[in-house]
Scaffold this motif. Structure first.
Motif, PDB file in Angstrom:
ATOM      1  N   ALA A   1       0.826  -1.205   0.000  1.00 38.43           N
ATOM      2  CA  ALA A   1       0.000   0.000   0.000  1.00 38.43           C
ATOM      3  C   ALA A   1       0.860   1.255   0.000  1.00 38.43           C
ATOM      4  O   ALA A   1       0.543   2.252  -0.667  1.00 38.43           O
ATOM      5  N   VAL A   2       1.967   1.218   0.736  1.00 38.38           N
ATOM      6  CA  VAL A   2       2.893   2.354   0.772  1.00 38.38           C
ATOM      7  C   VAL A   2       3.447   2.630  -0.622  1.00 38.38           C
ATOM      8  O   VAL A   2       3.499   3.787  -1.066  1.00 38.38           O
ATOM      9  N   CYS A   3       3.854   1.579  -1.322  1.00 40.46           N
ATOM     10  CA  CYS A   3       4.428   1.741  -2.669  1.00 40.46           C
ATOM     11  C   CYS A   3       3.435   2.405  -3.620  1.00 40.46           C
ATOM     12  O   CYS A   3       3.791   3.334  -4.360  1.00 40.46           O
ATOM     13  N   SER A   4       2.181   1.944  -3.598  1.00 36.31           N
ATOM     14  CA  SER A   4       1.157   2.521  -4.476  1.00 36.31           C
ATOM     15  C   SER A   4       0.892   3.980  -4.122  1.00 36.31           C
ATOM     16  O   SER A   4       0.783   4.840  -5.004  1.00 36.31           O
ATOM     17  N   SER A   5       0.777   4.252  -2.819  1.00 37.67           N
ATOM     18  CA  SER A   5       0.473   5.613  -2.368  1.00 37.67           C
ATOM     19  C   SER A   5       1.619   6.572  -2.691  1.00 37.67           C
ATOM     20  O   SER A   5       1.388   7.709  -3.116  1.00 37.67           O
ATOM     21  N   VAL A   6       2.854   6.122  -2.478  1.00 36.08           N
ATOM     22  CA  VAL A   6       4.023   6.967  -2.762  1.00 36.08           C
ATOM     23  C   VAL A   6       4.088   7.312  -4.249  1.00 36.08           C
ATOM     24  O   VAL A   6       4.369   8.463  -4.624  1.00 36.08           O
ATOM     25  N   TYR A   7       3.797   6.318  -5.093  1.00 39.23           N
ATOM     26  CA  TYR A   7       3.836   6.563  -6.544  1.00 39.23           C
ATOM     27  C   TYR A   7       2.851   7.660  -6.928  1.00 39.23           C
ATOM     28  O   TYR A   7       3.202   8.614  -7.637  1.00 39.23           O
ATOM     29  N   MET A   8       1.598   7.540  -6.458  1.00 42.65           N
ATOM     30  CA  MET A   8       0.579   8.527  -6.821  1.00 42.65           C
ATOM     31  C   MET A   8       0.877   9.887  -6.208  1.00 42.65           C
ATOM     32  O   MET A   8       0.681  10.929  -6.848  1.00 42.65           O
ATOM     33  N   ASN A   9       1.345   9.889  -4.973  1.00 39.58           N
ATOM     34  CA  ASN A   9       1.640  11.158  -4.307  1.00 39.58           C
ATOM     35  C   ASN A   9       2.779  11.889  -5.011  1.00 39.58           C
ATOM     36  O   ASN A   9       2.682  13.103  -5.261  1.00 39.58           O
ATOM     37  N   ASN A  10       3.835  11.171  -5.375  1.00 34.88           N
ATOM     38  CA  ASN A  10       4.964  11.793  -6.074  1.00 34.88           C
ATOM     39  C   ASN A  10       4.546  12.303  -7.455  1.00 34.88           C
ATOM     40  O   ASN A  10       4.978  13.373  -7.902  1.00 34.88           O
TER      41      ASN A  10
ATOM     42  N   LEU B   1      -5.212  14.707 -15.166  1.00 29.31           N
ATOM     43  CA  LEU B   1      -3.944  14.365 -14.527  1.00 29.31           C
ATOM     44  C   LEU B   1      -3.782  12.859 -14.344  1.00 29.31           C
ATOM     45  O   LEU B   1      -2.668  12.331 -14.421  1.00 29.31           O
ATOM     46  N   PHE B   2      -4.886  12.170 -14.086  1.00 30.54           N
ATOM     47  CA  PHE B   2      -4.819  10.725 -13.872  1.00 30.54           C
ATOM     48  C   PHE B   2      -4.653   9.947 -15.182  1.00 30.54           C
ATOM     49  O   PHE B   2      -4.142   8.823 -15.174  1.00 30.54           O
ATOM     50  N   LYS B   3      -5.110  10.526 -16.282  1.00 34.90           N
ATOM     51  CA  LYS B   3      -5.131   9.797 -17.555  1.00 34.90           C
ATOM     52  C   LYS B   3      -3.793   9.184 -17.951  1.00 34.90           C
ATOM     53  O   LYS B   3      -3.733   8.010 -18.349  1.00 34.90           O
ATOM     54  N   PRO B   4      -2.669   9.903 -17.826  1.00 36.55           N
ATOM     55  CA  PRO B   4      -1.385   9.309 -18.241  1.00 36.55           C
ATOM     56  C   PRO B   4      -0.948   8.106 -17.394  1.00 36.55           C
ATOM     57  O   PRO B   4      -0.109   7.311 -17.848  1.00 36.55           O
ATOM     58  N   ILE B   5      -1.471   7.990 -16.180  1.00 36.10           N
ATOM     59  CA  ILE B   5      -1.046   6.872 -15.321  1.00 36.10           C
ATOM     60  C   ILE B   5      -2.188   5.874 -15.086  1.00 36.10           C
ATOM     61  O   ILE B   5      -2.142   5.107 -14.129  1.00 36.10           O
ATOM     62  N   THR B   6      -3.181   5.891 -15.973  1.00 33.32           N
ATOM     63  CA  THR B   6      -4.312   4.969 -15.826  1.00 33.32           C
ATOM     64  C   THR B   6      -3.844   3.513 -15.817  1.00 33.32           C
ATOM     65  O   THR B   6      -4.277   2.716 -14.979  1.00 33.32           O
ATOM     66  N   MET B   7      -2.953   3.193 -16.743  1.00 32.83           N
ATOM     67  CA  MET B   7      -2.458   1.814 -16.823  1.00 32.83           C
ATOM     68  C   MET B   7      -1.672   1.448 -15.565  1.00 32.83           C
ATOM     69  O   MET B   7      -1.848   0.352 -15.008  1.00 32.83           O
ATOM     70  N   GLN B   8      -0.822   2.331 -15.098  1.00 32.50           N
ATOM     71  CA  GLN B   8      -0.024   2.052 -13.909  1.00 32.50           C
ATOM     72  C   GLN B   8      -0.917   1.840 -12.682  1.00 32.50           C
ATOM     73  O   GLN B   8      -0.680   0.924 -11.891  1.00 32.50           O
TER      74      GLN B   8
END
Length: 222
Positions: free
Chosen positions: A54-63, A167-174
């Motif tokens: 959960a930390v990894c996912s949250s850090v990615y989106m926050n950064n 803003l979310f569109k470019p990282i939809t796949m990720q």
């Protein structure tokens, strides 16, 4: 003593009956005192592993959002606490209290249902929760420090939603991959927790048989 969940009619006369709370405390002591942790690693480490995911996912989106809104070091620690630390802690707490007891006590006769619950909890705190909180946190700091021109949430709420979508569109796949990974990881580890509980109970039953037959000293431990 092996821990078995039975109906009242199925309980042997010489069985020791304990409450669910006592059963969980008893099993926790067994886990803590188990010598070979590799045999029961899932019970010992699953909440921590899921919290880390959960930390990894949250850090990615926050950064990602902080970079897009050009926040630099503005409010970095403050944004990490609610957007990264809180989901990880809540995910750990919810798995420990709403999944592990059913795994240990075998209250639910549908293991897949328990695995699905674990997957949904992990999906909520690893992906869904950060997707809601991260933009709010980033927008707040961007407005406060004038790093990005944002539409007014009061006057133009639809424009704000469009910006979030943009803003979310470019990282939809990720984000989709992270969501799927977290769900599958939680379900896989919950299945391993079931296996660990069965392994512990099997060994305890074997020990009881050996004690009754005199093959095992009373002071022998796991």
């Amino acid at each position: 003593m092996a821990l078995l969940h039975k109906n009242i009619s199925e309980i042997p006369k010489d069985a020791v009956r304990i409450s669910e709370k006592e059963a969980l405390e008893y099993f926790s002591k067994i886990i803590d005192g188990w010598k070979n942790k590799s045999e029961i690693w899932a019970l010992a480490y699953t909440p921590g592993i899921l919290s880390g995911a959960a930390v990894c996912s949250s850090v990615y989106m926050n950064n990602y959002f902080r970079n897009k809104l050009k926040l630099g070091n503005y409010g970095r620690l403050t944004s990490y606490l609610p957007a990264v630390a809180l989901p990880a802690i809540m995910g750990l707490v919810f798995h420990t209290h709403f999944v592990v007891p059913d795994v240990i006590l075998n209250r639910n006769k549908c293991p897949v249902c328990v695995q699905t619950r674990a997957g949904l909890i992990q999906a909520g705190f690893s992906t869904a929760y950060p997707m809601l909180l991260v933009p709010l946190s980033a927008f707040m700091f961007a407005t406060r420090h004038f790093t990005y021109r944002l539409p007014s949430a009061h006057k133009e709420p639809l424009e704000v939603l469009k910006l979030v979508q943009k803003l979310f569109k470019p990282i939809t796949m990720q984000v989709t991959v992270m969501l799927a990974f977290n769900v599958m990881l939680a379900m896989f580890l919950t299945n391993k927790e079931f296996e660990a509980v069965h392994r512990i109970n099997f060994k305890l039953i074997e020990m009881e048989k050996k004690l009754e037959s005199g093959e095992l000293p009373l002071n022998d431990s796991l």
